[in-house]
Each structure stands twice: as structure tokens, then as C-alpha cells.
Design a protein around this motif. Structure first.
Motif, PDB file in Angstrom:
ATOM      1  N   THR A  78      41.513  34.707  33.548  1.00 41.51           N
ATOM      2  CA  THR A  78      41.126  33.410  33.643  1.00 41.51           C
ATOM      3  C   THR A  78      41.822  32.680  32.800  1.00 41.51           C
ATOM      4  N   PHE A  94      41.022  33.287  44.700  1.00 41.19           N
ATOM      5  CA  PHE A  94      40.780  32.876  43.445  1.00 41.19           C
ATOM      6  C   PHE A  94      41.501  33.396  42.490  1.00 41.19           C
ATOM      7  N   CYS A  95      42.204  34.771  42.982  1.00 41.63           N
ATOM      8  CA  CYS A  95      42.698  35.982  42.132  1.00 41.63           C
ATOM      9  C   CYS A  95      44.365  35.938  42.071  1.00 41.63           C
ATOM     10  N   GLN A 107      30.666  39.142  44.259  1.00 41.41           N
ATOM     11  CA  GLN A 107      31.546  38.032  44.097  1.00 41.41           C
ATOM     12  C   GLN A 107      30.556  36.840  44.472  1.00 41.41           C
ATOM     13  N   MET A 166      36.251  32.613  49.380  1.00 45.62           N
ATOM     14  CA  MET A 166      37.077  33.560  48.508  1.00 45.62           C
ATOM     15  C   MET A 166      38.196  34.345  49.526  1.00 45.62           C
ATOM     16  N   ILE A 187      30.805  35.833  40.906  1.00 48.04           N
ATOM     17  CA  ILE A 187      31.564  34.923  40.038  1.00 48.04           C
ATOM     18  C   ILE A 187      30.763  33.717  40.636  1.00 48.04           C
ATOM     19  N   LEU A 203      32.953  28.794  42.031  1.00 45.54           N
ATOM     20  CA  LEU A 203      33.928  28.528  42.968  1.00 45.54           C
ATOM     21  C   LEU A 203      34.134  27.242  43.383  1.00 45.54           C
ATOM     22  N   TYR A 241      34.136  31.052  37.311  1.00 43.04           N
ATOM     23  CA  TYR A 241      35.340  30.637  37.912  1.00 43.04           C
ATOM     24  C   TYR A 241      36.258  29.819  37.118  1.00 43.04           C
ATOM     25  N   GLU A 275      40.049  28.023  37.191  1.00 45.50           N
ATOM     26  CA  GLU A 275      41.303  27.559  38.104  1.00 45.50           C
ATOM     27  C   GLU A 275      42.790  28.137  37.546  1.00 45.50           C
ATOM     28  N   LYS A 297      28.330  24.957  36.257  1.00 45.58           N
ATOM     29  CA  LYS A 297      28.645  26.471  36.140  1.00 45.58           C
ATOM     30  C   LYS A 297      28.104  27.065  35.089  1.00 45.58           C
TER      31      LYS A 297
END
Length: 439
Positions: free
Chosen positions: A58, A165-166, A265, A275, A305, A308, A336, A338, A356
Motif C-alpha cells: 500500500t 489492485f495488486c 478480498q 478485482m 479489502i 476498492l 484499498y 491506489e 473506507k
């Protein structure tokens, strides 16, 4: 050719952020330096070499990495500073620009650190040595003991899943692994060192076998035969790779603990598609039900998570309801973040920070209830606990085979021993159940 005399009478300090795989790899770096004659610096001692192994899962992880680097530089003035790990692989120039950093090593280079150390003289600007991610093919074994009693055995590295996202595939390269024969040998070495419990670690361990033509199921069957290890635990494994034969094998195995950790997730199929995950909620539910059918007492940890891009209120509520409905033991909730270069940045509907935070709190509350409920369900049962050496006042802690945290009055004779106990009452202050002896 490295002049080995450079390392005479030198000391090194280490700092690790992120996953257990990073800790195992830092241990391997430390062993390499020790073999060259570099001793670990004692607490309070000024080190000659500093190694910081970073995370980049992150934006907060990147920030913590920068803070750790600067702290180490401040604590060890004049030390030769090496930074490696995922943050170093993904943003090497950014790391090299930090005043005091001498060497930035990528994922391919970090476990061959000696090769890149020359005269240990400070540099005006950090030198960067990295490989393009698609060229990262080397698997270097590593195994470390944590500060409790467990050993972490790296069985696999890299990932071929490009979830939206990874950044991990970009930081660690493609999926690769050690051979079963070599990993069994490392487990046997842990026995010689007196270890009782080994956690199998990797980036995507269920994907084990790409480089050796073997399977993860083959691996756990072989490890189950290692005499002297009391317990193996499987770290995070993708639900689509957690096969029924693995679950059934663990249920009847000699040494594998009834403890699973698998990433959900998101509890919404729509969000799972955003995702680019390789399963849906129906499959996840089936896996949880299969585990509980075979091992009603099993501990199930779940990653999730929140926030997102594209996670609308309706999707979150759907996901929350699904999470409430499944029989897990604990949630690990991640917010999440960015990450540049990921496909998730193309998704519309950005979730604001306050939302969030509120969603994260809701899921943490569910987790707290589920964990307490699981602990209470274990009360008055008889389990085997492995007590850790760390002392908490006059208390010691340990975990049962199904990952219930227990406490007892400190007794050095119990450290690193598997001991049969009855599970007593939950203690809020200890955040653990009482270990009751002699019943």
C-alpha cells in the motif's frame, strides 16, 4: 571478486517490513553476511552495515519504508545502507534519492547481497541494481525463526495472478518454487535447531510446482513425514487452489494444523470481478463448509479489502452480509490503496477515505465478534499448546494447533514445548484464553 577482509570485525543491523516471506528472506541475508564474518549488531550498538527489507503493498507501506530507512540512517551514522524488498524493486530511484542510502537491490539481487558489497564506503548517491520484473526467475530458499518460536519456510515466490489492485507480480516476478527434496531438507535442518513448528510461506503457495513439475499437495505429503516437527501451518492460500484433497489430507495428517488462512478480498461477486479474482463467493462458501465439515474445530482466517474503486454502497452491503453468513474465525481487513500501474485505476467510482474508514470499522467489529465466538466455542476443550519464549510481565503466551491464543504464568520449562492443557476462560486483558493444567 569480493575482498572478504572488508567484512572483518563488521556488524550489521536489520529492519524488515511487511509479510512473513520478507522476514524469512531477511534471515537468509543475515546468514549470508554472517558467513562472510559480519556479526549482528547488539541492541544499542552502532552497526557498520544496515539492511532494510521493505514492503509496498500500500501507499502506507511505502511511507513506513521511507520512515524506517531514515530511522536506521539516524540510528547508525556512517553505516553502509542497503535497501531491498518490494518498495526497492518498484521505486528504486525514489529509494536511492533518500540521503544516506548507498545501495538499492531489487528482488532478483537481494539474496545475493555479498556480491554487490565492495569496500563499504559511503556513496554520494545510492546505486541501483535491479532486474526487469519479467526477468526475475531465481528462487532462493530461505527459512527464519521469528521472535516467538515458529520457523517460516519459504516454499514459493512470485505470482502469475495479475489482480487489478495488486503490485506483487511487478515487485516479485513470476511464480517459481524450490524442489520438494530441498524443502524437506530445510525442514530437517529446523529439527536439528530445535524448532517445533514451521509455517509454509510464499506469495501464492497453492501455485507451487511451476519450476519443478511438482504440486503443493505433493509438498505437504512429503513434509508430513518429517520426524521431529510437531506442526506445520499453511500460510495464505488462494481459495481456488485450496483443493478438497488438501483439506481432507490436513484433516487426517500427522503434523498439519487445522488452521487455514485464505483471501476472500470481497464478499460481492461484482467486486470480485472488478478485482479480477479467480473465484466467486459460491466457491469460497463451499471451501469454508468443506473445512468445517472435515474439521469443526479448525481456525479459518480470511483477508478482505474495503474501498476498492467501484465498491458502491450496495456492493459493500452485499459483501458484508456474505461475510456475516460464513463460519470463519477472524478477518484481516485491509483498506484499498491506489497503486500506480495497476488496472484498478481504470475503474470509476472512487470511494472516499471516510467511507473506507467506516466500512473497515464495520468489518473489524464483525471480526471481533466472530473471533470471540470461536474462542468461546473452544472453552473446556483439551488442546496442545506451543508456548513462546517472549515474556509479558509474569505471563507467557502460546497457540494451540487450531490457533487459539492461550496464556499462563511464565514458566521457562514450558518454552518451545508442546503441552497438553484444558482451555479455560477468556481474559480480556490478555486477549487470550486461560491454559489450565492438570485436569
Amino acid at each position: 571478486m569480493i575482498d572478504q577482509t572488508v567484512f572483518e570485525n563488521k556488524t550489521a543491523a536489520y529492519y524488515t517490513l511487511g509479510c512473513k516471506l520478507n522476514f524469512a528472506e531477511t534471515s537468509a541475508i543475515g546468514k549470508q553476511l554472517l558467513h562472510a564474518g559480519v556479526l549482528r549488531a547488539r541492541k544499542g550498538q552502532k552497526a557498520d552495515i544496515c539492511v532494510i527489507n521493505t514492503c509496498s503493498v500500500t501507499e502506507l507501506a511505502d511511507k513506513k519504508g521511507r520512515q524506517a530507512i531514515r530511522r536506521m540512517i539516524q540510528s547508525h551514522p556512517g553505516a553502509f545502507v542497503v535497501v531491498t524488498g518490494c518498495y526497492a524493486q518498484l521505486k528504486p530511484d525514489e529509494v536511492a534519492s533518500i540521503d544516506g542510502v548507498d545501495l538499492v537491490l531489487g528482488s532478483e539481487q537481494k539474496l545475493d547481497v555479498i556480491r554487490y558489497l565492495d569496500d563499504l564506503k559511503k556513496k554520494d548517491k545510492g546505486e541501483v541494481v535491479t532486474s526487469k520484473t519479467h526477468r526475475i526467475r531465481t528462487f532462493v530458499p530461505s527459512c527464519s525463526a521469528d521472535d516467538r518460536t515458529r520457523y517460516f519456510l519459504k516454499v514459493q515466490d512470485g505470482c502469475d495472478y495479475f489482480c487489478s489492485f495488486c503490485t506483487i507480480p511487478y515487485a516479485r516476478g513470476r511464480s517459481r518454487n524450490g524442489s520438494i527434496a530441498d524443502l524437506v531438507k530445510q525442514a530437517q535442518d529446523v529439527v536439528v535447531q530445535g524448532g517445533k513448528e514451521i509455517v509454509l510461506t510464499g506469495v501464492n503457495i497453492g501455485d507451487f510446482g511451476h519450476t519443478t513439475g511438482e504440486t503443493f499437495f505433493d509438498l505437504i505429503k512429503a513434509l508430513d513425514e518429517v520426524e521431529g516437527i510437531e506442526r506445520f501451518r499453511i500460510s495464505s492460500i488462494e481459495p481456488n487452489l485450496l483443493t478438497d484433497e488438501i483439506i481432507d489430507f490436513v484433516a487426517g495428517s500427522k503434523r498439519f494444523a487445522p488452521h487455514f488462512h485464505t483471501p476472500l478480498q470481497a464478499g460481492s461477486d461484482a467486486v470480485l470481478k472488478l478485482m479480477k479474482r479467480k473465484y466467486d463467493t459460491a466457491l469460497f462458501r463451499r471451501k469454508v463448509e468443506r473445512i468445517k465439515s472435515a474439521m469443526p474445530h479448525a481456525f479459518i482466517g480470511v483477508d478482505v479489502i474495503v474501498g476498492l474503486r467501484g465498491e458502491t454502497d450496495a456492493y459493500f452491503e452485499e459483501g458484508r452480509d456474505f461475510i456475516e453468513s460464513i463460519d470463519f474465525s477472524q478477518l484481516h481487513v485491509f483498506t484499498y490503496s491506489e497503486r500506480s500501474g495497476t488496472q484498478a485505476l481504470e475503474i470509476g467510482h472512487v470511494v472516499d477515505p471516510r467511507t473506507k474508514h467506516n466500512r473497515s470499522k464495520e468489518l473489524h467489529d464483525i471480526s471481533d465478534r466472530k473471533l470471540r465466538s470461536f474462542y468461546e466455542s473452544q472453552k473446556d476443550g483439551f488442546r496442545k499448546v506451543l508456548f513462546e519464549h517472549t515474556r509479558h510481565g509474569n505471563r507467557m503466551h502460546g497457540f494451540t494447533e487450531n490457533y487459539v491464543r492461550l496464556y499462563a504464568d511464565y514458566n521457562p520449562l514450558l518454552v518451545n514445548k508442546i503441552t497438553g492443557v484444558k482451555i479455560g476462560e477468556y481474559n480480556e486483558d490478555e486477549m487470550a484464553m486461560e491454559a489450565v493444567f492438570g485436569e
